[in-house]
Write an enzyme that holds these catalytic residues in place. Sequence first.
Site, PDB file in Angstrom:
ATOM      1  N   LYS A   1       0.837  -1.204   0.000  1.00  0.00           N
ATOM      2  CA  LYS A   1       0.000   0.000   0.000  1.00  0.00           C
ATOM      3  C   LYS A   1       0.872   1.254   0.000  1.00  0.00           C
ATOM      4  O   LYS A   1       2.100   1.180   0.166  1.00  0.00           O
ATOM      5  CB  LYS A   1      -0.928  -0.005   1.219  1.00  0.00           C
ATOM      6  CG  LYS A   1      -0.213  -0.005   2.563  1.00  0.00           C
ATOM      7  CD  LYS A   1      -1.198  -0.120   3.711  1.00  0.00           C
ATOM      8  CE  LYS A   1      -0.456  -0.131   5.043  1.00  0.00           C
ATOM      9  NZ  LYS A   1      -1.380  -0.177   6.200  1.00  0.00           N
TER      10      LYS A   1
ATOM     11  N   ARG B   1     -10.609  -0.003  15.130  1.00  0.00           N
ATOM     12  CA  ARG B   1     -10.410   0.823  13.946  1.00  0.00           C
ATOM     13  C   ARG B   1     -11.324   0.325  12.829  1.00  0.00           C
ATOM     14  O   ARG B   1     -12.287   0.975  12.473  1.00  0.00           O
ATOM     15  CB  ARG B   1      -8.926   0.774  13.545  1.00  0.00           C
ATOM     16  CG  ARG B   1      -8.491   1.867  12.616  1.00  0.00           C
ATOM     17  CD  ARG B   1      -6.999   1.867  12.392  1.00  0.00           C
ATOM     18  NE  ARG B   1      -6.503   0.616  11.815  1.00  0.00           N
ATOM     19  CZ  ARG B   1      -5.252   0.437  11.396  1.00  0.00           C
ATOM     20  NH1 ARG B   1      -4.365   1.405  11.516  1.00  0.00           N
ATOM     21  NH2 ARG B   1      -4.873  -0.714  10.877  1.00  0.00           N
TER      22      ARG B   1
ATOM     23  N   TYR C   1      15.371  30.482   7.528  1.00  0.00           N
ATOM     24  CA  TYR C   1      14.203  31.203   8.014  1.00  0.00           C
ATOM     25  C   TYR C   1      14.207  31.298   9.530  1.00  0.00           C
ATOM     26  O   TYR C   1      14.525  30.345  10.227  1.00  0.00           O
ATOM     27  CB  TYR C   1      12.918  30.501   7.558  1.00  0.00           C
ATOM     28  CG  TYR C   1      12.597  30.684   6.093  1.00  0.00           C
ATOM     29  CD1 TYR C   1      12.310  31.941   5.578  1.00  0.00           C
ATOM     30  CD2 TYR C   1      12.565  29.593   5.240  1.00  0.00           C
ATOM     31  CE1 TYR C   1      12.007  32.103   4.235  1.00  0.00           C
ATOM     32  CE2 TYR C   1      12.264  29.741   3.895  1.00  0.00           C
ATOM     33  CZ  TYR C   1      11.986  31.000   3.398  1.00  0.00           C
ATOM     34  OH  TYR C   1      11.689  31.168   2.072  1.00  0.00           O
TER      35      TYR C   1
ATOM     36  N   MET D   1      11.257  24.625   2.188  1.00  0.00           N
ATOM     37  CA  MET D   1      10.523  23.828   1.198  1.00  0.00           C
ATOM     38  C   MET D   1      11.460  23.092   0.245  1.00  0.00           C
ATOM     39  O   MET D   1      11.212  21.924  -0.097  1.00  0.00           O
ATOM     40  CB  MET D   1       9.570  24.714   0.399  1.00  0.00           C
ATOM     41  CG  MET D   1       8.741  23.940  -0.618  1.00  0.00           C
ATOM     42  SD  MET D   1       7.626  24.983  -1.567  1.00  0.00           S
ATOM     43  CE  MET D   1       6.437  25.469  -0.308  1.00  0.00           C
TER      44      MET D   1
END
Length: 354
Positions: A43, A134, A250, A298
């Site tokens: 998956k 779940r 940053y 990013m």
Amino acid sequence: MSQITNSVHTAGAILSIDLDVIKSNYQRLCQELGDVPCAAVVKANGYGLGVGPVATALWQAGARTFFVAQIDEGIELRAVLPDADIHILVGFLHGSDDAFSQFNLIPVLNSLDQIDRWKGRGRCDVHVDTGMTRLGLAPDEVDQIPNGLDIDVLMTHLACADDKDHPLTHQQIRTFRQVRDVVAHKRASLANSSGVFIGPEAHFDLGRPGCALYGINPTPHQENPMQNPVRLQGKIVQVHEIDTQSSVGYGATHALKAGQKLATIAVGYADGYLRSLSSKGVVYIGEQEVPVVGRVSMDLISIDITGLDCEAGQLVDLIGPHNPPDCLADLCGTIGYEILTNLGSRYKRIYKGE
């Protein structure tokens, strides 16, 4: 105009995936299971490594039964493996009738409603919730499964398999054994990656490992029995000689002193290098561990290469033999699954052993 391709020259990073290692991991899991067959969970795009090449390698290694989460994943996998048994963990969703019949998919039925709607359509699995809370039927609903339902696999999922001594693990095994006695003569499956290493009492009739195939440690309190098939190499795009006190990145969160040297790497959180690795991550240049400094942005990260001879275009290991996914996960408080499944699309991917 010529087509632009993501090559080793134009990409900011190279992601190498060793398919022979994935095959070897599958065979190691088969060895642990003994005579019990071993399925493969592919998956989330083969845990981020590419479902096509990964599933093909696992088929070559002997896997014939595959599990994915979503119906669309099953459709994609069917194009790769026309003869495999493909099981869909999310189950038989409303409106999905045509997809299951057209692509020969097997639903994991998670409720009495799904069972009622599936009746008479062919093979299915039934999922019983033994403690995860779940998906799945409650154990006391099992006696409501209608006669004649063509059940291929009766399954449950361990909540704490990586801690084989956890009381819930033992309770789930006992509960599932009782459920199997009610739904007789069906293949039973409980063992995920960590469950495979609990021992024969957890093996039942089918193992279905996922993360261990891709090198994640299924026994986190012991040495990893699996091999890491992943190497992520980021490219240095600029080297900075620091000649005065300053900061990097940053927020100016990391102070620099004169005499330090930095390298900027063309990888960031858009590529799956998590922002939580800011000033925590490490990379390797050869055998040398090098710290990430400042915030992960990013598209870029900065590393402190003081004392090292580096140049633009050089590759450094963000994931590799010295820093496998589990190590990155430990540094930023997550799990190796998240590291792998976040691997980005901008990398140049190279498959070894394809």
